[in-house]
Design a protein around this motif. Structure first.
Motif, PDB file in Angstrom:
ATOM      1  N   GLN A   1      36.127  42.774  47.222  1.00 15.11           N
ATOM      2  CA  GLN A   1      35.532  41.805  48.138  1.00 15.11           C
ATOM      3  C   GLN A   1      34.056  41.543  47.828  1.00 15.11           C
ATOM      4  N   MET A   2      33.276  42.573  47.645  1.00 16.72           N
ATOM      5  CA  MET A   2      31.840  42.382  47.427  1.00 16.72           C
ATOM      6  C   MET A   2      31.547  41.730  46.078  1.00 16.72           C
TER       7      MET A   2
ATOM      8  N   ARG B   1      32.260  38.067  46.581  1.00 12.22           N
ATOM      9  CA  ARG B   1      31.198  37.445  47.376  1.00 12.22           C
ATOM     10  C   ARG B   1      29.958  37.203  46.526  1.00 12.22           C
ATOM     11  N   THR B   2      29.553  38.214  45.798  1.00  8.66           N
ATOM     12  CA  THR B   2      28.368  38.087  44.946  1.00  8.66           C
ATOM     13  C   THR B   2      28.559  37.014  43.892  1.00  8.66           C
TER      14      THR B   2
ATOM     15  N   GLY C   1      35.006  36.262  49.240  1.00  7.37           N
ATOM     16  CA  GLY C   1      34.475  37.570  49.604  1.00  7.37           C
ATOM     17  C   GLY C   1      34.359  37.772  51.098  1.00  7.37           C
TER      18      GLY C   1
END
Length: 116
Positions: A59-60, A63-64, A77
């Motif tokens: 997920q992170m 997102r990034t 994310g």
């Protein structure tokens, strides 16, 4: 004539690292790609996509990556379009503040220590 390129190339059979996206929940064929791009007014669809993101092991990273690429549509994310815009707005403000502090420090030695 001399070449600027090396005479030997690296072998193409070297192992390549696995891309983080292969472990993403959104790669599961169970979900149609439209799940990740709900209409902005479809709150149920947005929450469904975010719920899938919450259980995603990458997920992170997602997102990034989406923030760095400037994704404007869809859920990435665990963030919807409005949340992605808000994070980018905060990032821009922080970068502008840092740039102003650096400019001030360049013009006036010791100003950065006072601003911190």
């Amino acid at each position: 004539m001399t070449s600027i390129f090396p005479a030997r190339k690296a072998p193409d059979n070297l192992p390549r690292p696995v891309h983080w996206g292969t472990a993403a929940v959104c790669r599961d064929e169970e979900f149609h790609p439209d799940v990740w791009f709900p209409v902005p007014t479809d709150l149920v669809g947005i929450e469904f996509a975010k719920g899938l993101c919450r259980r995603c092991p990458v997920q992170m990273r997602c997102r990034t990556d989406a923030l760095n690429r400037g994704e404007e549509h869809g859920v990435w994310g665990g963030l919807d379009e409005d949340e992605l815009r808000a994070v980018r707005r905060v990032r821009r403000a922080a970068a502008a503040k840092q740039a102003a502090q650096e400019k001030q420090a360049a013009e006036e030695p010791g100003a950065l220590a006072k601003a911190g």
